[in-house]
Design a protein around this motif. Structure first.
Motif, PDB file in Angstrom:
ATOM      1  N   PHE A 162       0.879  -1.167   0.000  1.00  0.00           N
ATOM      2  CA  PHE A 162       0.000   0.000   0.000  1.00  0.00           C
ATOM      3  C   PHE A 162       0.915   1.216   0.000  1.00  0.00           C
ATOM      4  N   TRP A 163       0.706   2.139  -0.912  1.00  0.00           N
ATOM      5  CA  TRP A 163       1.671   3.204  -1.162  1.00  0.00           C
ATOM      6  C   TRP A 163       2.004   4.045   0.070  1.00  0.00           C
ATOM      7  N   ILE A 164       1.072   4.164   0.994  1.00  0.00           N
ATOM      8  CA  ILE A 164       1.313   4.986   2.179  1.00  0.00           C
ATOM      9  C   ILE A 164       1.932   4.188   3.329  1.00  0.00           C
ATOM     10  N   SER A 165       2.013   2.875   3.187  1.00  0.00           N
ATOM     11  CA  SER A 165       2.465   2.008   4.279  1.00  0.00           C
ATOM     12  C   SER A 165       3.988   1.989   4.388  1.00  0.00           C
ATOM     13  N   PRO A 166       4.547   2.414   5.517  1.00  0.00           N
ATOM     14  CA  PRO A 166       5.999   2.309   5.694  1.00  0.00           C
ATOM     15  C   PRO A 166       6.469   0.868   5.725  1.00  0.00           C
ATOM     16  N   PHE A 167       5.574  -0.047   6.102  1.00  0.00           N
ATOM     17  CA  PHE A 167       5.946  -1.453   6.204  1.00  0.00           C
ATOM     18  C   PHE A 167       6.186  -2.069   4.823  1.00  0.00           C
ATOM     19  N   SER A 168       5.354  -1.714   3.865  1.00  0.00           N
ATOM     20  CA  SER A 168       5.585  -2.234   2.517  1.00  0.00           C
ATOM     21  C   SER A 168       6.665  -1.445   1.792  1.00  0.00           C
ATOM     22  N   ARG A 169       6.809  -0.155   2.112  1.00  0.00           N
ATOM     23  CA  ARG A 169       7.849   0.653   1.474  1.00  0.00           C
ATOM     24  C   ARG A 169       9.243   0.143   1.835  1.00  0.00           C
ATOM     25  N   ARG A 170       9.422  -0.307   3.092  1.00  0.00           N
ATOM     26  CA  ARG A 170      10.750  -0.802   3.487  1.00  0.00           C
ATOM     27  C   ARG A 170      11.090  -2.105   2.765  1.00  0.00           C
ATOM     28  N   VAL A 171      10.077  -2.911   2.474  1.00  0.00           N
ATOM     29  CA  VAL A 171      10.328  -4.141   1.716  1.00  0.00           C
ATOM     30  C   VAL A 171      10.717  -3.801   0.278  1.00  0.00           C
ATOM     31  N   GLU A 172      10.080  -2.789  -0.287  1.00  0.00           N
ATOM     32  CA  GLU A 172      10.478  -2.343  -1.623  1.00  0.00           C
ATOM     33  C   GLU A 172      11.927  -1.867  -1.632  1.00  0.00           C
ATOM     34  N   MET A 173      12.324  -1.145  -0.594  1.00  0.00           N
ATOM     35  CA  MET A 173      13.720  -0.703  -0.511  1.00  0.00           C
ATOM     36  C   MET A 173      14.663  -1.902  -0.571  1.00  0.00           C
ATOM     37  N   ALA A 174      14.334  -2.940   0.187  1.00  0.00           N
ATOM     38  CA  ALA A 174      15.195  -4.123   0.241  1.00  0.00           C
ATOM     39  C   ALA A 174      15.279  -4.815  -1.114  1.00  0.00           C
ATOM     40  N   LEU A 175      14.156  -4.979  -1.777  1.00  0.00           N
ATOM     41  CA  LEU A 175      14.148  -5.627  -3.091  1.00  0.00           C
ATOM     42  C   LEU A 175      14.944  -4.812  -4.105  1.00  0.00           C
TER      43      LEU A 175
END
Length: 224
Positions: free
Chosen positions: A13-26
């Protein structure tokens, strides 16, 4: 025999810091992935099927393996794709990175957000208590470029997705600088360093859109 092509999908979800951090890792690992946007609080049948326990993002699907909970996903990514490691190799340093990551999500997050929704104790008290917690991170990053040292690491992704680009913006809605530079010089220098990392910039929600959405979430929570 040809190597089986890997399939990596991320429900976020674009506003979710939890999913954004996973995108950073990938992105740091250079892992190609398909991103599937959820529009929370609505939950798609796919999300409910893949994460029936928590019914939340992020969810990582790697071939036939399904993982939820951002800290676990980050560790899985680091151990599965071994290039550009972001977890410390030293057992003690790894344990401490996990400790402070839990501290961010389990103590700083609720302390920083709940007063915006239910300010019973008073905003000034909430600011003071939140800043006291954030000061622990100030001490941890003082004298370093990143929590991970010279390069972005596990704790940088967790804290970086949460504090400057989520928590601070939420307080900015009220005209409050939660992390003033004169009080938190180390963290402000760290935030500047984060902004210099391309993968971080790619995963930061657009500021105006982000603040507008958080305002709506806060107002809705207050009225419920």
């Amino acid at each position: 025999m040809a190597k089986k092509e890997e399939s990596v999908k991320l429900l976020g979800f674009w506003i979710s810091p939890f999913s954004r951090r996973v995108e950073m890792a990938l992105k740091l690992k250079g892992v190609p992935y398909e991103y599937l946007e959820e529009e929370l609080p609505k939950k798609t049948p796919l999300l409910l099927e893949l994460n029936p326990v928590h019914k939340k993002v992020p969810v990582l699907v790697h071939n036939d393996k399904v993982l939820s909970e951002s800290h676990l996903i980050l560790e899985y990514i680091d151990q599965t794709w071994t290039n550009n490691p972001f977890l410390p190799q030293d057992p003690y340093e790894k344990a401490m990175a996990r400790f402070w990551a839990k501290f961010v999500d389990e103590q700083i997050l609720p302390a920083g957000f709940m007063p915006l929704v239910k300010p019973e104790r008073g905003i000034e008290v909430a600011i003071q208590e939140t800043r006291e917690l954030i000061m622990f991170l100030e001490k941890e990053v003082t004298g370093k470029d990143f929590f991970g040292g010279k390069t972005i690491g596990f704790l940088d992704m967790v804290a970086g997705s949460m504090i400057p680009f989520c928590l601070a913006r939420a307080w900015e809605c009220m005209g409050i600088d939660m992390i003033p530079e004169e009080r938190f010089p180390g963290l402000n220098r760290w935030i500047k360093k984060l902004n210099e990392v391309e993968i971080v910039r790619e995963c930061i929600p657009p500021k105006e859109k982000h603040i507008e959405r958080m305002n709506k979430i806060i107002e809705k929570a207050k009225s419920s």
